[in-house]
Design a protein around this motif. Structure first.
Motif, short mmCIF file in Angstrom:
data_model
loop_
_atom_site.label_atom_id
_atom_site.label_comp_id
_atom_site.label_asym_id
_atom_site.label_seq_id
_atom_site.Cartn_x
_atom_site.Cartn_y
_atom_site.Cartn_z
N SER A 22 -1.07 -4.42 10.85
CA SER A 22 0.33 -4.82 10.71
C SER A 22 0.55 -5.57 9.40
CB SER A 22 0.73 -5.70 11.90
OG SER A 22 2.05 -6.17 11.75
N ASN A 23 -0.37 -6.48 9.06
CA ASN A 23 -0.26 -7.21 7.80
C ASN A 23 -0.31 -6.28 6.60
OD1 ASN A 23 -0.11 -9.62 9.19
ND2 ASN A 23 -2.24 -10.20 8.80
N ALA A 41 -0.87 -6.13 22.01
CA ALA A 41 -1.25 -6.27 20.61
C ALA A 41 -0.66 -5.17 19.74
CB ALA A 41 -2.77 -6.24 20.50
N ARG A 72 -3.45 -6.82 14.19
CA ARG A 72 -2.80 -7.80 13.31
C ARG A 72 -3.09 -7.48 11.83
NH1 ARG A 72 -5.18 -12.02 14.88
NH2 ARG A 72 -6.49 -12.39 13.09
N ARG A 125 2.43 -12.60 4.50
CA ARG A 125 1.37 -13.25 5.28
C ARG A 125 0.20 -13.54 4.37
NH1 ARG A 125 2.83 -8.97 9.68
NH2 ARG A 125 4.53 -10.07 10.67
N THR A 169 -7.18 -8.43 16.77
CA THR A 169 -7.35 -8.77 15.35
C THR A 169 -7.13 -7.55 14.48
OG1 THR A 169 -8.90 -10.53 15.92
CG2 THR A 169 -8.94 -9.74 13.64
N PRO A 215 1.44 -3.13 17.03
CA PRO A 215 1.80 -3.58 15.68
C PRO A 215 3.26 -4.03 15.59
CG PRO A 215 0.74 -1.43 15.61
CD PRO A 215 0.99 -1.74 17.04
#
Length: 175
Positions: free
Chosen positions: A119-120, A15, A116, A51, A113, A17
């Motif tokens: 990263s977003n 997971a 993510r 995103r 999560t 980044p």
């Protein structure tokens, strides 16, 4: 026990980044109505942050520019309006600012999560840097990032992966 620890470790490794994104994806920039006060011009905006659509504000001095730009990143409870007072003070000193909302939800109790979401957040800042040539008066060659609390970590990561920044200020960053 060892199997559970190994499984959790593999989840975190898988997971990690990812800060890359599609630079050719249209930004779909929409600038709102211009609002002015003495020495400060502000426009709400929206754009495709890679995103999802993000809201923000373009704040700059009166006149044609070009101005250096500060990209603000708020903390976990913040939004695109938190740093507007700082941006207005900078505009009166000849510096423009771009504020952008963070992803929502920003915090999660699930490791994959949370990675993510983080990263977003970083990717949304990279996409914000992509906006600069389209913003009237912005000088994309003179850009700094300022992050507060959770946004400080994001700004530090942004500085590490995107070399368009000329500086970064980390405010109330965690250890």
């Amino acid at each position: 026990m060892i199997g559970a620890v190994l499984g959790a470790s593999l989840l975190l490794v898988s997971a990690h980044p990812q800060f890359s994104y599609d630079r050719n994806r249209p930004l779909n920039l929409r600038l709102g109505e211009v609002q002015s006060e003495p020495g400060v011009v502000r426009q709400a905006l929206t754009f495709d942050a890679g995103r999802g659509t993000k809201a923000g504000h373009w704040i700059h001095p009166e006149g044609p520019g070009p101005w250096p730009v500060v990209l603000f990143s708020p903390g976990s409870d913040g939004d695109e309006t938190d740093q507007l007072p700082d941006a207005a003070r900078l505009a009166k000193q000849g510096i423009s600012s771009l504020t952008v909302s963070p992803p929502r939800p920003l915090l999660s109790c699930r490791a994959a999560t949370a990675v993510r979401i983080y990263s977003n957040y970083v990717v949304s800042r990279r996409r914000a840097l992509d906006l600069l040539p389209s913003l009237p008066g912005a000088d994309p060659s003179r850009v700094a990032a300022v992050g507060f609390s959770f946004g400080a970590a994001v700004s530090a990561s942004l500085a590490g992966v995107d070399h368009r920044l000329r500086g970064a200020a980390i405010q109330s960053g965690r250890a």
